[in-house]
Design an enzyme around this catalytic site. Structure first.
Site, mmCIF file in Angstrom:
data_model
loop_
_atom_site.group_PDB
_atom_site.id
_atom_site.type_symbol
_atom_site.label_atom_id
_atom_site.label_comp_id
_atom_site.label_asym_id
_atom_site.label_seq_id
_atom_site.Cartn_x
_atom_site.Cartn_y
_atom_site.Cartn_z
ATOM 1 N N ARG A 153 -4.153 -15.680 27.137
ATOM 2 C CA ARG A 153 -3.629 -15.109 28.377
ATOM 3 C C ARG A 153 -3.758 -13.596 28.420
ATOM 4 O O ARG A 153 -3.911 -13.011 29.498
ATOM 5 C CB ARG A 153 -2.175 -15.536 28.569
ATOM 6 C CG ARG A 153 -2.053 -16.951 29.061
ATOM 7 C CD ARG A 153 -0.620 -17.358 29.135
ATOM 8 N NE ARG A 153 -0.179 -18.051 27.951
ATOM 9 C CZ ARG A 153 1.086 -18.118 27.561
ATOM 10 N NH1 ARG A 153 2.024 -17.513 28.230
ATOM 11 N NH2 ARG A 153 1.405 -18.800 26.490
ATOM 12 N N GLU B 126 7.123 -18.680 19.165
ATOM 13 C CA GLU B 126 8.329 -19.385 19.609
ATOM 14 C C GLU B 126 8.158 -20.891 19.385
ATOM 15 O O GLU B 126 9.102 -21.598 19.128
ATOM 16 C CB GLU B 126 8.577 -19.084 21.098
ATOM 17 C CG GLU B 126 9.961 -19.467 21.577
ATOM 18 C CD GLU B 126 10.173 -19.235 23.075
ATOM 19 O OE1 GLU B 126 9.274 -18.745 23.764
ATOM 20 O OE2 GLU B 126 11.273 -19.590 23.525
HETATM 21 O O1 LIG Z 1 6.010 -12.879 21.116
HETATM 22 P P1 LIG Z 1 5.478 -14.213 20.654
HETATM 23 O O2 LIG Z 1 6.580 -15.125 20.190
HETATM 24 O O3 LIG Z 1 4.404 -14.073 19.651
HETATM 25 O O4 LIG Z 1 4.892 -14.947 21.932
HETATM 26 C C1 LIG Z 1 4.028 -14.361 22.864
HETATM 27 C C2 LIG Z 1 2.681 -14.990 22.841
HETATM 28 O O5 LIG Z 1 2.763 -16.383 23.183
HETATM 29 C C3 LIG Z 1 1.788 -16.678 24.181
HETATM 30 O O6 LIG Z 1 0.549 -16.992 23.643
HETATM 31 P P2 LIG Z 1 0.135 -18.384 22.997
HETATM 32 O O7 LIG Z 1 0.055 -18.205 21.515
HETATM 33 O O8 LIG Z 1 1.009 -19.465 23.536
HETATM 34 O O9 LIG Z 1 -1.364 -18.558 23.426
HETATM 35 P P3 LIG Z 1 -2.229 -18.546 24.770
HETATM 36 O O10 LIG Z 1 -2.239 -17.126 25.283
HETATM 37 O O11 LIG Z 1 -3.558 -18.952 24.238
HETATM 38 O O12 LIG Z 1 -1.626 -19.494 25.770
HETATM 39 C C4 LIG Z 1 1.693 -15.387 24.964
HETATM 40 O O13 LIG Z 1 0.498 -15.301 25.702
HETATM 41 C C5 LIG Z 1 1.774 -14.346 23.878
HETATM 42 O O14 LIG Z 1 0.497 -14.129 23.268
HETATM 43 N N1 LIG Z 2 8.787 -18.945 26.770
HETATM 44 C C1 LIG Z 2 7.517 -18.552 26.889
HETATM 45 N N2 LIG Z 2 6.890 -18.608 28.084
HETATM 46 C C2 LIG Z 2 5.607 -18.217 28.191
HETATM 47 N N3 LIG Z 2 4.881 -17.757 27.177
HETATM 48 C C3 LIG Z 2 5.456 -17.690 25.983
HETATM 49 N N4 LIG Z 2 4.992 -17.282 24.785
HETATM 50 C C4 LIG Z 2 5.979 -17.439 23.900
HETATM 51 N N5 LIG Z 2 7.087 -17.915 24.454
HETATM 52 C C5 LIG Z 2 6.787 -18.087 25.771
#
Ligand SMILES: O=P(O)(O)OC[C@H]1O[C@H](OP(=O)(O)OP(=O)(O)O)[C@H](O)[C@@H]1O
Ligand SMILES: Nc1ncnc2[nH]cnc12
Length: 170
Positions: free
Chosen positions: A58, A95
């Site tokens: 993202r 998370e």
């Molecule tokens: O502060 P944190 O607990 O590390 O969470 C934040 C991260 O979680 C999500 O990514 P995700 O790993 O779900 O991957 P994506 O972007 O590929 O959906 C979001 O885009 C951040 O990169």
């Molecule tokens: N609650 C949440 N919603 C969207 N993106 C996330 N990445 C980690 N935690 C998330």
């Protein structure tokens, strides 16, 4: 701008107990997306970064237009196994799981000041891992920027000592 009206809230995704903040509705509205990138760029310009780190997946969607707007090189920070040349890597907790992030060694020089960018700051695991990647390559972290911060997960505390800028804090 009112970012909140472009975020969809989904309960129990991707796991029970997680309240998922889905930022993808903003992409359905190019005017709002463009305004968001303008405001994001204005909020980080003073940090004096020389390059932007954006996290898969993202983070890429916002990091690419941000790099064009700021006129700064973009360094893709990818999950393990995706980058073809020599990389450094760091594993981290999320998370809802664990993962490993990598960056091409050649993309960063020791004189760089890196703006760490991601869409959401939750536990801070991803952003902290990106800071570690920059530091492993001898660069400085200019600051961290996010569209949205989930403050109850205390990611900002994990980024102790680093300038953190979030457009929306919940
Ligand atoms: O502060 P944190 O607990 O590390 O969470 C934040 C991260 O979680 C999500 O990514 P995700 O790993 O779900 O991957 P994506 O972007 O590929 O959906 C979001 O885009 C951040 O990169
Ligand atoms: N609650 C949440 N919603 C969207 N993106 C996330 N990445 C980690 N935690 C998330």
């Amino acid at each position: 701008m009112d970012i909140e009206k472009h975020i969809a809230v989904v309960k129990d995704f991707p796991k029970k107990g997680i309240i998922f903040k889905d930022i993808s509705p903003i992409f359905l509205n190019p005017n709002a997306f463009s305004q968001l990138i303008d405001e994001l760029a204005a909020s980080v310009r003073d940090l004096g970064a020389t390059k932007i780190f954006a996290a898969e997946a993202r983070g890429f969607l916002f990091g690419a237009p941000l790099s064009i707007k700021l006129g700064l090189p973009l360094v893709p920070v990818r999950k393990k196994g995706k980058l073809p040349r020599e990389t450094v890597e760091v594993s981290y907790g999320l998370e809802y799981g664990t993962d490993t992030l990598c960056v091409h060694c050649q993309d960063v020089q020791p004189q760089d000041k890196i703006l760490i960018f991601d869409d959401i700051l939750a536990t801070g695991g991803t952003a902290k891992a990106m800071c570690s990647l920059a530091e492993k390559l001898g660069a400085e972290v200019a600051g961290c920027a996010f569209i949205m911060e989930l403050s109850f997960l205390k990611g900002r505390e994990r980024l102790n000592g680093v300038e953190v800028r979030s457009m929306l804090i919940e």
